[in-house]
Design a protein around this motif. Structure first.
Motif, short mmCIF file in Angstrom:
data_model
loop_
_atom_site.label_atom_id
_atom_site.label_comp_id
_atom_site.label_asym_id
_atom_site.label_seq_id
_atom_site.Cartn_x
_atom_site.Cartn_y
_atom_site.Cartn_z
N ALA A 53 81.79 -7.01 13.15
CA ALA A 53 80.49 -7.55 13.53
C ALA A 53 79.72 -7.85 12.25
N PRO A 54 78.80 -8.81 12.27
CA PRO A 54 78.05 -9.15 11.04
C PRO A 54 77.25 -7.98 10.50
N TRP A 55 76.61 -7.18 11.39
CA TRP A 55 75.79 -6.08 10.91
C TRP A 55 76.62 -4.95 10.31
N ALA A 56 77.93 -4.91 10.61
CA ALA A 56 78.80 -3.86 10.09
C ALA A 56 79.30 -4.16 8.69
N MET A 57 79.01 -5.34 8.17
CA MET A 57 79.49 -5.72 6.84
C MET A 57 78.50 -5.38 5.74
N SER A 58 77.49 -4.58 6.02
CA SER A 58 76.45 -4.30 5.04
C SER A 58 76.74 -3.08 4.18
N PHE A 59 77.87 -2.42 4.39
CA PHE A 59 78.15 -1.18 3.64
C PHE A 59 78.27 -1.45 2.15
N ARG A 60 78.79 -2.63 1.79
CA ARG A 60 78.92 -2.95 0.37
C ARG A 60 77.56 -2.99 -0.32
N LEU A 61 76.53 -3.45 0.38
CA LEU A 61 75.19 -3.46 -0.21
C LEU A 61 74.70 -2.05 -0.50
N TYR A 62 75.01 -1.11 0.39
CA TYR A 62 74.60 0.27 0.16
C TYR A 62 75.35 0.86 -1.03
N LEU A 63 76.61 0.49 -1.22
CA LEU A 63 77.35 0.96 -2.40
C LEU A 63 76.73 0.43 -3.68
N TRP A 64 76.38 -0.86 -3.69
CA TRP A 64 75.72 -1.42 -4.86
C TRP A 64 74.35 -0.78 -5.09
N LEU A 65 73.62 -0.52 -4.02
CA LEU A 65 72.31 0.13 -4.17
C LEU A 65 72.47 1.54 -4.72
N GLY A 66 73.50 2.27 -4.26
CA GLY A 66 73.75 3.59 -4.81
C GLY A 66 74.09 3.55 -6.29
N ALA A 67 74.91 2.57 -6.69
CA ALA A 67 75.23 2.44 -8.12
C ALA A 67 73.98 2.10 -8.93
N LEU A 68 73.11 1.26 -8.38
CA LEU A 68 71.86 0.93 -9.08
C LEU A 68 70.97 2.15 -9.22
N VAL A 69 70.92 2.99 -8.19
CA VAL A 69 70.12 4.22 -8.26
C VAL A 69 70.63 5.13 -9.37
#
Length: 360
Positions: A53-69
């Motif tokens: 599903a389109p909304w299920a493909m957002s996990f990569r953004l959370y990984l990038w956000l965690g790396a940025l943090v």
């Protein structure tokens, strides 16, 4: 296919309970190895059980956000949290500050212990963000809104829209990138960033307005027939209960706080808030069409999250207990039913027809 492996989507609440259990475990430790294992478990379950599903493909953004943090936290540790005690690995010139800023130091010697501490704190924040991202990638937001209790019918829409911010952004970014590739525009410089950000924000805003209009047309956000006295009583109970829960969560995370403010305050806060929820939802005319079932696999997934949270509450260092509970947290990736695929019907062979049926 056996019944235990039959494809079906689990209840979104089960995934949220599981993810909250992982987040509680991450909040209890600063061990880099354990935090990395928690992130690995969350990633494994998302890869194995997220739906198509389109909304299920957002996990990569959370990984990038965690790396940025993590990067930002390490930079702040170098710029503001330097310590003169320890193994100095980088001797930077210290910027002098006035006397009223005593206790604050900008730059100065950077020690290995400071970097380790900053990285551990940043990794913990990243693990919390990734746990929330795992829940957002596994749980259908529309089914989550439908599954909310009647007491939350006024704020449920706002909560779900807030939780689906990153999934909607991920879906918008994917559409804009596909449109740019179709036009032959594959640039990756700063000028290309401008042509991506504005369409993404415009698309996300348009989709939010469409979602708000559709929810308003379906009656979300309307008030129920509750008298003023009952509304005031339920509001006071909910406020007191949520304050108790906040104090209990803080005391649980802060190991120096009195233990009386930890588990007892959490139990009291949830109890008072539960009474408020029951009173506020008693007179709400709220019905569900085809409610989501909560069956054995939902209990199993939620129990895995409870086990990992309880295990890290007992021991938050690298030992056999934490390793066992992390293995338990990873079991939903292997044992729970696979999500329903939108292409399953295309793979199902069409039933054969005899010559008489064709002639008929």
């Amino acid at each position: 296919m056996p019944e235990r492996r039959a494809r079906r989507d689990l209840h979104p609440g089960a995934w949220w309970v599981w993810a909250i259990g992982l987040a509680v475990a991450a909040s209890r430790t600063y061990e880099v190895v354990l935090l990395g294992l928690i992130i690995g478990v969350a990633s494994l379950v998302v890869v194995a059980r997220r739906p198509v599903a389109p909304w299920a493909m957002s996990f990569r953004l959370y990984l990038w956000l965690g790396a940025l943090v993590i990067v930002i936290r390490v930079l702040f540790g170098v710029l503001l949290g330097g310590s003169s005690t320890g193994t100095v690995i980088l001797d930077l010139p210290e910027i002098p500050l006035p006397s009223w800023a005593d206790g604050i130091r900008i730059l100065g010697p950077v020690t290995w212990e400071t970097l380790q501490r900053s990285f551990a704190v940043g990794l913990q924040l990243a693990a919390l963000i990734i746990c929330v991202g795992a829940a957002n990638s596994l749980a259908n937001p529309r089914r989550l809104l439908k599954s909310l209790p009647p007491a939350l019918y006024e704020v449920g829409a706002a909560v779900v829209v807030a939780l689906t911010l990153f999934p909607q952004l991920a879906e918008s970014i994917g559409r804009v990138r596909r449109a740019r590739r179709l036009r032959g525009d594959s640039g990756r410089n700063i000028r290309a960033l401008r042509s991506i950000v504005i369409p993404v924000m415009e698309d996300a805003l348009d989709r939010s307005m469409q979602l708000a209009a559709s929810m308003d047309a379906r009656g979300y956000g309307r008030r129920g027939g509750v008298d003023r006295r009952t509304r005031a009583a339920t509001g006071a109970l909910l406020l007191v209960g949520l304050l108790g829960v906040c104090v209990g969560v803080y005391a649980t995370a802060d190991l120096t706080a009195p233990r009386l403010l930890a588990a007892p305050m959490l139990v009291a806060g949830f109890s008072v808030a539960g009474v408020g929820f029951w009173l506020s939802g008693r007179k709400v005319g709220h019905t569900r069409y085809r409610p989501d079932p909560w069956l054995g696999w939902e209990w199993f997934t939620a129990l895995c999250g409870v086990v990992v949270a309880a295990g890290f509450s007992v021991s938050y260092v690298l030992d056999p207990v934490t390793l066992v509970v992390l293995v338990v947290a990873a079991l939903p990736a292997l044992l729970t039913p696979e999500p329903v695929s939108p292409y399953a019907a295309l793979r199902t062979p069409a039933p054969t027809r005899t010559g008489q049926e064709v002639a008929a």
